[in-house]
Every structure is written in structure tokens, then in C-alpha cells.
Design an enzyme around this catalytic site. Structure first.
Site, PDB file in Angstrom:
ATOM      1  N   CYS A   1      13.707 -13.169 -47.414  1.00 47.28           N
ATOM      2  CA  CYS A   1      13.476 -14.099 -48.536  1.00 47.28           C
ATOM      3  C   CYS A   1      14.768 -14.742 -49.008  1.00 47.28           C
ATOM      4  CB  CYS A   1      12.829 -13.379 -49.705  1.00 47.28           C
ATOM      5  SG  CYS A   1      11.214 -12.782 -49.307  1.00 47.28           S
TER       6      CYS A   1
ATOM      7  N   CYS B   1      29.604 -21.435 -45.646  1.00 49.30           N
ATOM      8  CA  CYS B   1      28.143 -21.418 -45.814  1.00 49.30           C
ATOM      9  C   CYS B   1      27.873 -20.525 -47.029  1.00 49.30           C
ATOM     10  CB  CYS B   1      27.454 -20.900 -44.553  1.00 49.30           C
ATOM     11  SG  CYS B   1      27.808 -19.184 -44.196  1.00 49.30           S
TER      12      CYS B   1
HETATM   13  N1  LIG Z   1      13.829   1.542 -46.606  1.00 51.47           N
HETATM   14  C1  LIG Z   1      13.506   1.227 -47.856  1.00 51.47           C
HETATM   15  N2  LIG Z   1      13.432   2.202 -48.803  1.00 51.47           N
HETATM   16  C2  LIG Z   1      13.113   1.898 -50.081  1.00 51.47           C
HETATM   17  N3  LIG Z   1      12.844   0.646 -50.506  1.00 51.47           N
HETATM   18  C3  LIG Z   1      12.884  -0.363 -49.607  1.00 51.47           C
HETATM   19  C4  LIG Z   1      13.226  -0.118 -48.245  1.00 51.47           C
HETATM   20  N4  LIG Z   1      13.215  -1.297 -47.584  1.00 51.47           N
HETATM   21  C5  LIG Z   1      12.883  -2.239 -48.495  1.00 51.47           C
HETATM   22  N5  LIG Z   1      12.690  -1.695 -49.701  1.00 51.47           N
HETATM   23  C6  LIG Z   1      12.357  -2.416 -50.960  1.00 51.47           C
HETATM   24  O1  LIG Z   1      11.257  -3.271 -50.714  1.00 51.47           O
HETATM   25  C7  LIG Z   1      11.308  -4.369 -51.617  1.00 51.47           C
HETATM   26  C8  LIG Z   1      10.951  -5.634 -50.868  1.00 51.47           C
HETATM   27  O2  LIG Z   1      10.689  -6.638 -51.806  1.00 51.47           O
HETATM   28  P1  LIG Z   1      11.346  -8.080 -51.820  1.00 51.47           P
HETATM   29  O3  LIG Z   1      11.709  -8.526 -50.456  1.00 51.47           O
HETATM   30  O4  LIG Z   1      10.436  -8.928 -52.615  1.00 51.47           O
HETATM   31  O5  LIG Z   1      12.667  -7.789 -52.706  1.00 51.47           O
HETATM   32  P2  LIG Z   1      14.238  -8.009 -52.529  1.00 51.47           P
HETATM   33  O6  LIG Z   1      14.741  -7.286 -51.335  1.00 51.47           O
HETATM   34  O7  LIG Z   1      14.814  -7.649 -53.846  1.00 51.47           O
HETATM   35  O8  LIG Z   1      14.369  -9.580 -52.316  1.00 51.47           O
HETATM   36  P3  LIG Z   1      15.620 -10.516 -52.042  1.00 51.47           P
HETATM   37  O9  LIG Z   1      15.634 -10.672 -50.545  1.00 51.47           O
HETATM   38  O10 LIG Z   1      15.303 -11.773 -52.756  1.00 51.47           O
HETATM   39  O11 LIG Z   1      16.851  -9.813 -52.569  1.00 51.47           O
HETATM   40  C9  LIG Z   1      12.712  -4.426 -52.191  1.00 51.47           C
HETATM   41  O12 LIG Z   1      12.672  -4.134 -53.558  1.00 51.47           O
HETATM   42  C10 LIG Z   1      13.477  -3.365 -51.400  1.00 51.47           C
HETATM   43  O13 LIG Z   1      14.441  -2.705 -52.164  1.00 51.47           O
END
Ligand SMILES: Nc1ncnc2c1ncn2[C@@H]1O[C@H](COP(=O)(O)OP(=O)(O)OP(=O)(O)O)[C@@H](O)[C@H]1O
Length: 468
Positions: free
Chosen positions: A248, A421
Site C-alpha cells: 500500500c 525518489c
Molecule cells: N507477521 C506479522 N505479524 C503481525 N502483524 C503483521 C504481520 N505482517 C503484517 N502485519 C500487520 O498487518 C497489517 C496490515 O495492514 P495494512 O497493510 O493496512 O497496514 P500498514 O502496514 O500499516 O500499511 P502501510 O503500508 O500504509 O504502512 C499491519 O498493521 C501490519 O503490522
């Protein structure tokens, strides 16, 4: 000379020893951290009683859930089933927030909220359980707080931890947690290693997996390992090449898209939990937000050759998923390291070049849509893709600008080009492309990457520069 050489080799040997000591200390620290997390989890696993069986609904339940109770497909039995179901939500982001919100509102018995991350301002447009005042808080805690506010009868367990190979013991415990405490698992994560890990954990602990994803203006949903249907590995035995995966923060997302997909996950969980059953066990539901269209395709069935749920499984316990996928179990800043030190400058070094008004060309290789958000005043924008494709109109402008700098430098043979970038990944790729072009397609140039890109500029040089 001999003595100096001896001294150098002696120093090198000592350095290597020290490095080994540092590695050993780091490992010890990681182990201690893991056992602490595991102790906390162990406590939660062993001290939590199973969900209480409800024989009947209370008057308050009837009032609260009346609008769904009168649905013939749902009814009193559906509500009772729901109150005895537990769901583990992996990821409390764009998908996990709406999912947890609707599960809690509908009266699910227990919800586990697992996430390692903290709430940031850029999360709030889609991660609707978190508010401005939750910034900096653990997402698992913030989501748990919102869920409890919504429905205090739901048992809510936050797990602030990362599922990763470093947390080996935690991964084993994940199996225990799933076995003992959860009936259904929902994958709301955003990276490939976590998807394989959660899938394998579900197969090994025999739990259905309601999985969704969302990116840009599109979403997908499937229920894996459900009533004899395929698991994630049956469909994707091999992970995609890491460079093919977008997230994202690179690709962008309209907040409502994961909102819709998270609600769909909630719908499938509620149907499974209440006893109606899901119809997505061998279906892939695809949502196109641009055209406002849903499409559903039938998936291939469970594969006898599947490494985890097949006839002769080779995956019988959780493995190192980062190694298997060749990428990290997080989508946070994947930093490429494609160039040597002398092909890169720090933002501080670039700042002093600007301050000394040294003639150079600053090339911004982000897509135009990002340049519209913010850019450094003197930069020339040519997106990386246009450079790679040698788009003629862009190459013409590039040659023109290089020529102008060359004139400014009184025709010095090499024109310095600095490439920037957002985070410093695409700029490194652009340096490689420009180096190939130097002397043939464009004038001779000395190309350098600005490490860490505009976000490093915002953090280290100009705090008024926007971060996105
Ligand atoms: N291995 C993992 N263990 C625990 N949580 C996880 C793991 N992989 C991903 N997540 C969580 O899953 C969620 C995915 O949601 P989302 O992509 O909407 O959020 P994000 O990573 O905060 O987004 P952005 O890319 O905008 O920073 C995140 O909050 C991330 O921390």
C-alpha cells in the site's frame, strides 16, 4: 612494512572476533526477547478458560442483536453459535479494523487481535478502529480498546507481536493458540511470508482461514482450508518473486477498498460462525472498485501434491517463511542495496552540494502523481519506468537538461547527476539505467543515488518537507 602488515592482520583478527561476539550477543538478546513474549503468551494461553456455553440469550442480548435475530437465515441459534465462536485476526490494519469492528458488533464470543505495529497518521484514512489519539500506540491495543468500547461482552485479546521466523518459539505457540483458543482465523496481513505462515498454521491446527487482500482499487477474498477445499499453498505452491510484490505504501490504496474487503471477511466469518457456512471455500471473489464490479471465479480443488495439506506433506511444522519467500514478514521499508558506496551520497552530502551551488542535475524518478504531492524545487521529473522504456520525449528533455548543466560547467566532460525518489530504492535502479546510457544515449554523466530519498531529506534536512 612487515610489522605493519602483521599489525593490520592482527587488528583484522580482533575485529572479526569482536564481530562474532556482537552476533552472539544479538542472538542472546533475540532469544531473551522471544522467551519473554512467549512467557506472556503462555500465560494468556493457559489462564484463559474456554468460552462459556450459552444456553439462551439474555434480554439485553435480544435487544442488542434484535435486527439480526429476526433474519430467518440467522435467528437465535445463529446468535448463540456466534457467541461461542472465537476468531483470530492477524493484522489490525486496513482489513483487520473493519473485520474486527463488525465481528464485535455482531456479538462474536472471542476475538484475538494480533499486530506488531504502531498506529501512524497515514493509517487513519482506512484503519478505522484507530483514532488521532491512538498514534504511537500498539495497533493491537488500540483495536482492542475500540472493540471493547463497541461491545463489552466480547472477550478481546490483543497480541502485540510479530509473527516472524525470529520469533520461532512464538510461531510454535501460535499453533497452540490456534488449537486451544480460536475456531476461525482471518488473514488481514500485507506480506507474502505472513500469508504462508498463517496458512500453514491453519492447516496444521485444522482451522478455516478467511483471507483477503486489497491494493490500489482492487480487492480479493477466499476462504482456505474449509470443508475439504484448497489451502493457500494448493493454489500458490511457490511464492512470487519479491520484486513483483507491491504494498500500500508503494502502490497506494483508497481507504474504502480494504474497508469493503474487511467487511466481506466479516461476512464470511459470521456465516461460518453462525452455522450458515461460507460459499467462498473454493471461490475467489474479486472486487474492482473502479468499475464497481464483483467477479467470482472457481478455484482449483485441494491438491494431492500440496506441501502442507497434500497426501505426503513435507511441511509438518512452521518453517522460516522469510527464507522461503526471499522477503521480510513485514512491508516496512524494504531497502535495496544495489550500488556501491561511491555511487551514493547521503542527504547531508547532497545538501552541501546545493549549498555550494555546484552545477548538477537533480533527477526525481517518482511517478508524476507523487511529484504533485511534493518535490524539491530544481528537480527534473522523469519516472523510472520512462527511463527504463527509453521514452523518447523524456530522453530528449534529459539530454537538453544535461546539455544546459554542461554549458554551466564550461563543457566539463562529466555532468554530475543526482537521482532521488521517495525512499531510495527506485533511484538506485535509475542510477543503473543511466550508467548504461552514459556516453551513448546521453552525454557522459557521473550518476549518484541520494540515499534514503525524499523521506530521509524530510527527516534529516528539512522537517517542513512533507512525509507521505
Ligand atoms: N507477521 C506479522 N505479524 C503481525 N502483524 C503483521 C504481520 N505482517 C503484517 N502485519 C500487520 O498487518 C497489517 C496490515 O495492514 P495494512 O497493510 O493496512 O497496514 P500498514 O502496514 O500499516 O500499511 P502501510 O503500508 O500504509 O504502512 C499491519 O498493521 C501490519 O503490522
Amino acid at each position: 612494512i612487515v610489522t605493519m602488515a602483521e599489525e593490520v592482520s592482527c587488528l583484522k583478527a580482533r575485529l572479526m572476533e569482536k564481530e562474532k561476539e556482537i552476533v552472539a550477543l544479538k542472538n542472546k538478546l533475540a532469544l531473551e526477547k522471544n522467551s519473554l513474549i512467549d512467557l506472556q503468551l503462555q500465560e494468556k494461553v493457559t489462564t484463559l478458560p474456554p468460552l462459556k456455553l450459552k444456553a439462551a440469550l439474555s434480554n439485553e442480548d435480544i435487544m442488542r442483536y434484535s435486527r439480526q435475530l429476526i433474519l430467518p437465515e440467522f435467528g437465535v441459534q445463529g446468535q448463540l453459535n456466534l457467541s461461542q465462536t472465537s476468531v483470530l485476526v492477524v493484522g489490525c490494519g486496513g482489513l483487520g479494523c473493519p473485520l474486527a469492528q463488525y465481528l464485535a458488533a455482531a456479538g462474536i464470543g472471542r476475538v484475538g487481535l494480533l499486530d506488531y505495529d504502531e498506529v501512524e497518521l497515514s493509517n487513519l484514512h482506512r484503519q478505522v478502529l484507530h483514532g488521532e489519539d491512538s498514534q504511537g500506540q500498539a495497533k493491537a491495543q488500540s483495536a482492542a480498546h475500540a472493540v471493547r468500547r463497541l461491545n463489552s461482552t466480547v472477550e478481546c485479546i490483543p497480541y502485540h507481536l510479530q509473527l516472524s521466523p525470529e520469533n520461532k518459539i512464538t510461531a510454535f505457540l501460535l499453533l497452540d493458540i490456534m488449537h486451544l483458543m480460536f475456531d476461525i482465523v482471518a488473514d488481514c496481513s500485507d506480506n507474502v511470508p505472513t500469508r504462508y505462515l498463517v496458512n500453514d498454521a491453519c492447516v496444521l491446527s485444522g482451522k478455516p482461514l478467511v483471507s483477503a487482500s486489497a491494493l490500489r482499487m482492487e480487492g480479493q477474498l477466499t476462504v482456505y482450508n474449509y470443508r475439504g477445499g484448497p489451502c493457500y499453498r494448493c493454489l500458490y505452491p511457490k511464492p512470487p518473486p519479491p520484486e513483483m510484490v507491491t504494498n500500500c505504501s508503494d502502490g497506494g490504496i483508497l481507504g474504502v477498498v480494504p474497508g469493503i474487503m474487511g467487511c466481506f471477511q466479516a461476512l464470511e466469518v459470521l456465516k461460518i460462525a453462525s452455522g450458515q457456512g461460507s460459499s467462498c471455500g473454493q471461490q475467489l471473489l474479486m472486487f474492482d472498485a473502479q468499475d464497481a464490479k464483483f467477479r467470482s471465479i472457481r478455484l482449483r480443488s485441494k491438491q494431492a501434491s500440496c506441501a502442507v495439506c497434500g497426501e505426503n506433506p513435507t511441511v509438518t511444522h512452521l518453517v522460516d517463511y522469510e527464507k522461503f519467500c526471499g522477503s521480510a514478514a513485514t512491508d516496512k521499508c524494504r531497502r535495496l542495496n544495489l550500488l556501491s558506496k561511491d555511487q551514493r551520497v547521503t542527504v547531508q552530502e547532497y545538501k552541501s552540494i546545493v549549498d555550494n551551488t555546484a552545477a548538477h542535475l537533480l533527477l526525481d524518478v517518482r511517478p508524476l502523481v507523487e511529484v504533485d504531492i511534493c518535490h524539491l524545487p530544481t528537480s527534473l521529473n522523469i519516472p523510472l519506468s520512462s527511463l527504463e522504456d527509453r521514452k523518447s520525449e523524456h530522453i530528449r528533455v534529459l539530454k537538453e537538461r544535461i546539455g544546459r548543466v554542461k554549458e554551466e560547467m564550461l563543457n566539463e566532460s562529466q555532468v554530475p547527476v543526482y537521482v532521488i525518489c521517495k525512499l531510495g530504492n527506485d533511484s538506485q535502479k535509475a542510477v543503473q539505467v543511466l550508467e548504461k546510457m552514459s556516453g551513448s544515449e546521453v552525454d557522459f554523466v557521473t550518476v549518484k543515488d541520494i540515499c534514503g530519498g525524499l523521506m530521509a531529506w524530510a527527516q534529516k534536512i528539512d522537517p517542513s518537507f512533507p512525509q507521505y
